[in-house]
Design an enzyme around this catalytic site. Structure first.
Site, short mmCIF file in Angstrom:
data_model
loop_
_atom_site.label_atom_id
_atom_site.label_comp_id
_atom_site.label_asym_id
_atom_site.label_seq_id
_atom_site.Cartn_x
_atom_site.Cartn_y
_atom_site.Cartn_z
CB CYS A 1 -0.68 -6.22 2.76
SG CYS A 1 -1.89 -5.24 3.65
CB CYS B 1 2.68 -10.93 -8.33
SG CYS B 1 2.98 -11.78 -6.78
#
Ligand code: FES
Length: 277
Positions: free
Chosen positions: A35, A106
């Site tokens: 991913c 993130c």
């Protein structure tokens, strides 16, 4: 081209705490290379003080993933586990002076790695971010994760969910399902937000808090087999006890924070919610 802050650039070019702790007390691993992002977090914890004495990471990801992972390790070193668990993905982004919207996932990955490492330390099953009702097949994102991240970060649009989880950022087939989850999640909100009262007497404030917990917050938790009980209101301090599935849940901090946000939004900015011990 992404607009990165100087601190993001610094933490990307000279990342702190990169590597492996061979005799780590806990390891949290999230994401998948398939991913595009993966992060492995190692913790060394002082058994006497319960403080994190070392934290290191290995990541496969972009500049923001490296900077976020590095920021996370800096934020949690020296903290107890309970203190570290209060570090949110927004704290990681704030520490870096902000991240581009499209890179907020993130910071979410950092928070998830922390949850996974703490679960490992406590001998618990890893948080079920990767299990449950799979919504986005392109990025392997479940309904549970979308709900959690949306609630924690007050996300109301599919684009925002994509920024924070990547879900919807591939073929786009899952977008209607993400939309439906958001509609369900936020349908507990009154269609028209009641304006925050300007000045409240203590009695009015107490009554308003009781009403919002009863009518706005409890139904949402009950829908997931959880519940909350109002224990005390002392000035701006609101003490609640989580019940049902919320009891002892790894995400209880998130739930408490969500309740606080709701009360701040609808009652007063100075509300502080704490869990009844
Ligand atoms: S299934 Fe979610 S973007 Fe493809």
């Amino acid at each position: 081209m992404w607009e990165y802050t100087e601190k993001v650039k610094d933490f990307f070019l000279k990342p702190k705490n990169v590597g492996e702790i061979k005799d780590a007390d806990a390891v949290g691993e999230v994401g998948s290379i398939v991913c595009g992002d993966a992060l492995k977090l190692y913790l060394k914890v002082d058994k006497e003080t319960g403080k994190i004495i070392d934290a290191k990471f290995q990541t496969f990801g972009c500049a923001s993933a490296i900077a976020s992972s590095s920021a996370l390790t800096e934020l949690i070193k020296g903290k107890t586990i309970d203190e570290a668990m209060k570090v949110s993905n927004q704290d990681i982004a704030d520490f870096l002076g902000g991240l581009p919207d499209q890179k907020m996932h993130c910071s979410v990955m950092g928070r998830e790695a922390l949850e996974a490492a703490v679960a490992d330390l406590r001998g618990e099953a890893p948080p079920e971010h990767e299990e449950g009702n799979l919504i986005c097949k392109c990025f392997n994102v479940t309904e549970e994760k979308i709900r959690k991240v949306a609630m924690e970060n007050h996300l109301t649009t599919v684009d925002e969910v994509t920024n924070y989880t990547k879900a919807g950022g591939g073929c786009g087939e899952c977008a209607p399902n993400i939309e439906a989850i958001l509609t369900d999640l936020w349908s507990l909100k009154p269609p028209e937000k009641p304006a925050k009262p300007k000045k409240l007497t203590n009695l009015h404030k107490i009554a308003l808090i009781q009403e919002i917990i009863e009518n706005e917050i409890r139904p949402g938790l009950q829908a997931d087999n959880g519940d909350v009980e109002l224990i005390d209101i002392d000035g701006s301090k609101v003490t609640v006890a989580l019940r049902g599935m919320c009891t002892g849940c790894l995400m209880s901090d998130v739930t408490i924070r969500g309740i606080q946000e709701k009360l701040r939004e609808l009652v007063s900015d100075d509300i502080a919610v704490e869990a009844y011990q």
